[in-house]
Motif scaffolding. Structure first.
Motif, PDB file in Angstrom:
ATOM      1  N   TRP A 186      -3.014 -11.276  -4.400  1.00  0.00           N
ATOM      2  CA  TRP A 186      -4.123 -10.402  -4.785  1.00  0.00           C
ATOM      3  C   TRP A 186      -3.864  -8.967  -4.318  1.00  0.00           C
ATOM      4  O   TRP A 186      -4.003  -8.011  -5.077  1.00  0.00           O
ATOM      5  CB  TRP A 186      -5.410 -10.945  -4.164  1.00  0.00           C
ATOM      6  CG  TRP A 186      -6.642 -10.217  -4.556  1.00  0.00           C
ATOM      7  CD1 TRP A 186      -7.212  -9.155  -3.915  1.00  0.00           C
ATOM      8  CD2 TRP A 186      -7.479 -10.498  -5.672  1.00  0.00           C
ATOM      9  NE1 TRP A 186      -8.349  -8.769  -4.565  1.00  0.00           N
ATOM     10  CE2 TRP A 186      -8.545  -9.579  -5.645  1.00  0.00           C
ATOM     11  CE3 TRP A 186      -7.451 -11.459  -6.680  1.00  0.00           C
ATOM     12  CZ2 TRP A 186      -9.557  -9.575  -6.588  1.00  0.00           C
ATOM     13  CZ3 TRP A 186      -8.462 -11.448  -7.619  1.00  0.00           C
ATOM     14  CH2 TRP A 186      -9.496 -10.515  -7.567  1.00  0.00           C
ATOM     15  N   LEU A 187      -3.492  -8.814  -3.040  1.00  0.00           N
ATOM     16  CA  LEU A 187      -3.268  -7.482  -2.482  1.00  0.00           C
ATOM     17  C   LEU A 187      -2.065  -6.789  -3.116  1.00  0.00           C
ATOM     18  O   LEU A 187      -2.076  -5.585  -3.339  1.00  0.00           O
ATOM     19  CB  LEU A 187      -3.089  -7.561  -0.961  1.00  0.00           C
ATOM     20  CG  LEU A 187      -4.301  -8.028  -0.161  1.00  0.00           C
ATOM     21  CD1 LEU A 187      -3.948  -8.136   1.318  1.00  0.00           C
ATOM     22  CD2 LEU A 187      -5.500  -7.122  -0.367  1.00  0.00           C
ATOM     23  N   ARG A 188      -1.041  -7.546  -3.411  1.00  0.00           N
ATOM     24  CA  ARG A 188       0.170  -6.959  -4.002  1.00  0.00           C
ATOM     25  C   ARG A 188      -0.062  -6.445  -5.423  1.00  0.00           C
ATOM     26  O   ARG A 188       0.696  -5.624  -5.903  1.00  0.00           O
ATOM     27  CB  ARG A 188       1.303  -7.980  -3.990  1.00  0.00           C
ATOM     28  CG  ARG A 188       1.866  -8.171  -2.603  1.00  0.00           C
ATOM     29  CD  ARG A 188       3.034  -9.124  -2.590  1.00  0.00           C
ATOM     30  NE  ARG A 188       3.536  -9.250  -1.237  1.00  0.00           N
ATOM     31  CZ  ARG A 188       3.660 -10.393  -0.592  1.00  0.00           C
ATOM     32  NH1 ARG A 188       3.360 -11.536  -1.194  1.00  0.00           N
ATOM     33  NH2 ARG A 188       4.124 -10.418   0.628  1.00  0.00           N
ATOM     34  N   ARG A 199       0.248  -1.490  -3.452  1.00  0.00           N
ATOM     35  CA  ARG A 199       1.544  -1.970  -3.938  1.00  0.00           C
ATOM     36  C   ARG A 199       2.674  -1.460  -3.029  1.00  0.00           C
ATOM     37  O   ARG A 199       2.751  -0.294  -2.703  1.00  0.00           O
ATOM     38  CB  ARG A 199       1.779  -1.529  -5.371  1.00  0.00           C
ATOM     39  CG  ARG A 199       2.956  -2.253  -5.994  1.00  0.00           C
ATOM     40  CD  ARG A 199       2.979  -2.157  -7.485  1.00  0.00           C
ATOM     41  NE  ARG A 199       1.889  -2.957  -8.043  1.00  0.00           N
ATOM     42  CZ  ARG A 199       1.118  -2.561  -9.036  1.00  0.00           C
ATOM     43  NH1 ARG A 199       1.292  -1.398  -9.596  1.00  0.00           N
ATOM     44  NH2 ARG A 199       0.165  -3.347  -9.483  1.00  0.00           N
ATOM     45  N   GLY A 200       3.533  -2.389  -2.603  1.00  0.00           N
ATOM     46  CA  GLY A 200       4.648  -2.054  -1.731  1.00  0.00           C
ATOM     47  C   GLY A 200       4.283  -1.928  -0.269  1.00  0.00           C
ATOM     48  O   GLY A 200       5.117  -1.598   0.562  1.00  0.00           O
ATOM     49  N   ARG A 201       3.030  -2.190   0.077  1.00  0.00           N
ATOM     50  CA  ARG A 201       2.565  -2.038   1.455  1.00  0.00           C
ATOM     51  C   ARG A 201       2.229  -3.361   2.139  1.00  0.00           C
ATOM     52  O   ARG A 201       1.767  -3.368   3.266  1.00  0.00           O
ATOM     53  CB  ARG A 201       1.328  -1.139   1.478  1.00  0.00           C
ATOM     54  CG  ARG A 201       1.601   0.252   0.978  1.00  0.00           C
ATOM     55  CD  ARG A 201       0.325   1.073   0.941  1.00  0.00           C
ATOM     56  NE  ARG A 201       0.601   2.453   0.688  1.00  0.00           N
ATOM     57  CZ  ARG A 201       0.965   3.343   1.608  1.00  0.00           C
ATOM     58  NH1 ARG A 201       1.088   2.966   2.852  1.00  0.00           N
ATOM     59  NH2 ARG A 201       1.197   4.586   1.280  1.00  0.00           N
ATOM     60  N   ALA A 216       0.778 -14.804   8.392  1.00  0.00           N
ATOM     61  CA  ALA A 216      -0.011 -13.574   8.382  1.00  0.00           C
ATOM     62  C   ALA A 216       0.547 -12.603   7.348  1.00  0.00           C
ATOM     63  O   ALA A 216       1.677 -12.756   6.888  1.00  0.00           O
ATOM     64  CB  ALA A 216       0.012 -12.917   9.758  1.00  0.00           C
ATOM     65  N   LEU A 217      -0.264 -11.601   7.037  1.00  0.00           N
ATOM     66  CA  LEU A 217       0.160 -10.500   6.178  1.00  0.00           C
ATOM     67  C   LEU A 217       0.076  -9.229   7.004  1.00  0.00           C
ATOM     68  O   LEU A 217      -0.855  -9.055   7.792  1.00  0.00           O
ATOM     69  CB  LEU A 217      -0.763 -10.358   4.969  1.00  0.00           C
ATOM     70  CG  LEU A 217      -0.919 -11.563   4.059  1.00  0.00           C
ATOM     71  CD1 LEU A 217      -1.970 -11.282   2.988  1.00  0.00           C
ATOM     72  CD2 LEU A 217       0.416 -11.915   3.425  1.00  0.00           C
ATOM     73  N   ALA A 218       1.034  -8.345   6.829  1.00  0.00           N
ATOM     74  CA  ALA A 218       0.988  -7.018   7.437  1.00  0.00           C
ATOM     75  C   ALA A 218       0.774  -6.029   6.302  1.00  0.00           C
ATOM     76  O   ALA A 218       1.493  -6.061   5.305  1.00  0.00           O
ATOM     77  CB  ALA A 218       2.268  -6.718   8.192  1.00  0.00           C
ATOM     78  N   VAL A 219      -0.230  -5.175   6.457  1.00  0.00           N
ATOM     79  CA  VAL A 219      -0.549  -4.191   5.429  1.00  0.00           C
ATOM     80  C   VAL A 219      -0.430  -2.808   6.057  1.00  0.00           C
ATOM     81  O   VAL A 219      -1.123  -2.502   7.033  1.00  0.00           O
ATOM     82  CB  VAL A 219      -1.973  -4.401   4.870  1.00  0.00           C
ATOM     83  CG1 VAL A 219      -2.263  -3.404   3.766  1.00  0.00           C
ATOM     84  CG2 VAL A 219      -2.163  -5.829   4.380  1.00  0.00           C
ATOM     85  N   ALA A 220       0.454  -1.971   5.507  1.00  0.00           N
ATOM     86  CA  ALA A 220       0.618  -0.598   5.985  1.00  0.00           C
ATOM     87  C   ALA A 220      -0.454   0.259   5.330  1.00  0.00           C
ATOM     88  O   ALA A 220      -0.519   0.351   4.111  1.00  0.00           O
ATOM     89  CB  ALA A 220       2.009  -0.085   5.636  1.00  0.00           C
ATOM     90  N   VAL A 221      -1.312   0.843   6.157  1.00  0.00           N
ATOM     91  CA  VAL A 221      -2.382   1.685   5.641  1.00  0.00           C
ATOM     92  C   VAL A 221      -2.389   3.003   6.401  1.00  0.00           C
ATOM     93  O   VAL A 221      -1.947   3.085   7.529  1.00  0.00           O
ATOM     94  CB  VAL A 221      -3.765   1.000   5.744  1.00  0.00           C
ATOM     95  CG1 VAL A 221      -3.861  -0.172   4.809  1.00  0.00           C
ATOM     96  CG2 VAL A 221      -4.052   0.556   7.156  1.00  0.00           C
ATOM     97  N   ASN A 265     -12.207  -3.157   0.088  1.00  0.00           N
ATOM     98  CA  ASN A 265     -12.717  -3.553  -1.228  1.00  0.00           C
ATOM     99  C   ASN A 265     -11.936  -4.735  -1.792  1.00  0.00           C
ATOM    100  O   ASN A 265     -12.520  -5.648  -2.382  1.00  0.00           O
ATOM    101  CB  ASN A 265     -12.690  -2.370  -2.196  1.00  0.00           C
ATOM    102  CG  ASN A 265     -13.766  -1.364  -1.885  1.00  0.00           C
ATOM    103  OD1 ASN A 265     -14.807  -1.698  -1.352  1.00  0.00           O
ATOM    104  ND2 ASN A 265     -13.502  -0.110  -2.205  1.00  0.00           N
ATOM    105  N   CYS A 266     -10.625  -4.716  -1.616  1.00  0.00           N
ATOM    106  CA  CYS A 266      -9.799  -5.850  -2.090  1.00  0.00           C
ATOM    107  C   CYS A 266     -10.176  -7.139  -1.356  1.00  0.00           C
ATOM    108  O   CYS A 266     -10.318  -8.186  -1.981  1.00  0.00           O
ATOM    109  CB  CYS A 266      -8.316  -5.563  -1.868  1.00  0.00           C
ATOM    110  SG  CYS A 266      -7.626  -4.404  -3.030  1.00  0.00           S
ATOM    111  N   LEU A 267     -10.328  -7.045  -0.041  1.00  0.00           N
ATOM    112  CA  LEU A 267     -10.693  -8.239   0.739  1.00  0.00           C
ATOM    113  C   LEU A 267     -12.066  -8.751   0.323  1.00  0.00           C
ATOM    114  O   LEU A 267     -12.254  -9.959   0.148  1.00  0.00           O
ATOM    115  CB  LEU A 267     -10.679  -7.924   2.236  1.00  0.00           C
ATOM    116  CG  LEU A 267      -9.321  -7.642   2.865  1.00  0.00           C
ATOM    117  CD1 LEU A 267      -9.488  -7.231   4.325  1.00  0.00           C
ATOM    118  CD2 LEU A 267      -8.400  -8.843   2.757  1.00  0.00           C
ATOM    119  N   SER A 268     -13.027  -7.845   0.155  1.00  0.00           N
ATOM    120  CA  SER A 268     -14.384  -8.245  -0.231  1.00  0.00           C
ATOM    121  C   SER A 268     -14.389  -8.949  -1.580  1.00  0.00           C
ATOM    122  O   SER A 268     -15.039  -9.987  -1.752  1.00  0.00           O
ATOM    123  CB  SER A 268     -15.305  -7.030  -0.299  1.00  0.00           C
ATOM    124  OG  SER A 268     -15.428  -6.434   0.954  1.00  0.00           O
TER     125      SER A 268
END
Length: 125
Positions: free
Chosen positions: A25-27, A33-35, A54-59, A70-73
């Motif tokens: 979903w996040l990708r 994208r790419g994070r 786990a997922l690591a998300v660069a923000v 918003n994506c998680l919700s």
């Protein structure tokens, strides 16, 4: 990852299928994208590969926390089963989201607070 970016770790209460679904979903979100990177636990004896852990998300700046929230919700609202998501920083500050009645605005504020507070700063959990 650039200097102004931070990495948030995302875990789901039922890691195997739910976390794989969330990663996909996040990708597919243009702003992320790419994070998104996946992390697997070491394989148990007799297994060919480890489970997705786990997922690591660069923000960083520019509303990335809001995009992630918003994506998680949206993802949570489409789950049929109860799910709990934990978002954490490297230094252990966390935000937990229960799948029952998630408030997207509150989640956005909580994630932004994680991103904007200095690492090592005391933060209520």
């Amino acid at each position: 990852m650039s200097e102004d970016e931070r990495e948030l770790w995302v875990r789901v209460s039922e890691p195997a299928d739910q976390l794989r679904s969330l990663a996909d979903w996040l990708r597919h979100e243009d702003g992320l994208r790419g994070r998104v990177r996946s992390f697997r636990s070491p394989p148990a004896p007799g297994q060919m590969g480890g489970a997705l852990d786990a997922l690591a998300v660069a923000v960083g700046s520019g509303g990335m926390g809001a995009v992630l929230a918003n994506c998680l919700s949206t993802w949570i609202s489409q789950r049929r089963s109860d799910v709990r998501i934990t978002v954490s920083t490297r230094d252990g500050r966390t935000v937990e989201v229960d799948g029952k009645g998630v408030d997207p605005q509150a989640l956005t504020r909580d994630i932004e607070r994680l991103l904007n507070s200095d690492e090592g700063e005391e933060h209520p959990r």
